[in-house]
Design an enzyme around this catalytic site. Sequence first.
Site, PDB file in Angstrom:
ATOM      1  N   TYR A   1      -6.950   5.552  -4.673  1.00 44.36           N
ATOM      2  CA  TYR A   1      -7.962   6.610  -4.730  1.00 44.36           C
ATOM      3  C   TYR A   1      -7.660   7.711  -3.720  1.00 44.36           C
ATOM      4  CZ  TYR A   1     -12.749   8.418  -5.317  1.00 44.36           C
ATOM      5  OH  TYR A   1     -13.853   9.184  -5.601  1.00 44.36           O
TER       6      TYR A   1
ATOM      7  N   SER B   1      -6.233  -1.016  -5.878  1.00 37.85           N
ATOM      8  CA  SER B   1      -7.513  -0.326  -5.773  1.00 37.85           C
ATOM      9  C   SER B   1      -7.752   0.519  -7.031  1.00 37.85           C
ATOM     10  CB  SER B   1      -7.550   0.516  -4.495  1.00 37.85           C
ATOM     11  OG  SER B   1      -8.827   1.030  -4.261  1.00 37.85           O
TER      12      SER B   1
ATOM     13  N   ASP C   1     -12.988  -8.342   1.061  1.00 37.90           N
ATOM     14  CA  ASP C   1     -12.880  -6.964   0.568  1.00 37.90           C
ATOM     15  C   ASP C   1     -14.273  -6.410   0.279  1.00 37.90           C
ATOM     16  OD1 ASP C   1     -12.299  -4.582  -0.715  1.00 37.90           O
ATOM     17  OD2 ASP C   1     -10.793  -5.444  -2.054  1.00 37.90           O
TER      18      ASP C   1
ATOM     19  N   HIS D   1      -9.471  -5.064   1.742  1.00 39.17           N
ATOM     20  CA  HIS D   1      -8.996  -4.276   0.603  1.00 39.17           C
ATOM     21  C   HIS D   1      -7.481  -4.143   0.585  1.00 39.17           C
ATOM     22  CE1 HIS D   1      -9.857  -1.806  -2.836  1.00 39.17           C
ATOM     23  NE2 HIS D   1      -9.278  -0.736  -2.325  1.00 39.17           N
TER      24      HIS D   1
END
Length: 334
Positions: free
Chosen positions: A92, A187, A273, A302
């Site tokens: 992201y 992700s 996470d 994460h």
Amino acid sequence: MARFDMAEPDLRKYRPEVPRPDDFEAFWTSSISEARAVDRPAERHPFDAGLALVDVADVTFPGFAGDPVRAWLVMPRHRPDPLPAVVEFVGYGRGRGLPHERLHWPAAGFAQLIVDTRGQGSTWGAGGETPDPHGSGPAAAGFLTRGILDPETYYYRRVFVDAVRAVDAVRGFDDVDPARVAVTGNSQGGAIAIAAAGLSGGLVGALPTAPILCDLPRAVGLTDADPHAEITRYLSVHRTRTAQVMQTLSYFDGVNFARRAGSPALFGSGHMDTISPPSTVYAAANWWRGGAEVVAYPWNGHEGGEGAHWVAQAAWLRRALSAAPAAADSRINA
């Protein structure tokens, strides 16, 4: 960071009934067919990255609505043709960056297509070069609420169609074996890889790690971390839009792509996470039609297993390649 989600035995059997729109298949078949109607080949130009052991090409391929999407194709310089390929989608806010940043798959003997995410690439990393020329209505800061009141205008419709077209593009290169293509990402990249696997048949495997956008009815509100918190903030202002937002998100939930993904998959999940809650990752893995394994990292967040997880991915993908039958058709309908 703290362990806030389910215990591992519960994660292993968690299979939520995520809402699936009646026209899910028609929506995605139409979206991809429209993009494939722009039957323009990918452009591929040699790029001098200053690297002695790999060849780099600057690739542009037609994505959603024929929009140009940028990618790097990185291949071992001394290689047999055709090569298996890994299509990698990025996290992201990141773009495709620079070719020297991600050499692990070419070093292991694979062709690697590193794909820009349209409109992103200005938050971290070395940048992206793919604009998103399509607008949207009111949105919270970030990307998860752009066009969120209608699946036709939702930002990730364009991103997921781009992902399918990335797979199409790499399959069109003479030095890539179209029957030996895998997808991967971490992700957001993991979410895109899940969508690509659900919408592109004939893949040899999928390798999503810590994907966002899975089991969204649970993820939205369970975590207060971005990017899912963008949706929470949006709904805190647009208080009457909850049902409409959740209806749109059901077209983009990783669980619904997992239920139609015929290739095998290897997931990675950090059990601490707070961005991609473990239960949401397992929700997609446990519904995966082609069968999925999850490598658990009980003390990681994460970042998952980072370099250690890539070692597991490479070994798994080599096994998948050795077990995979020859594909009868490398250009698969949605």
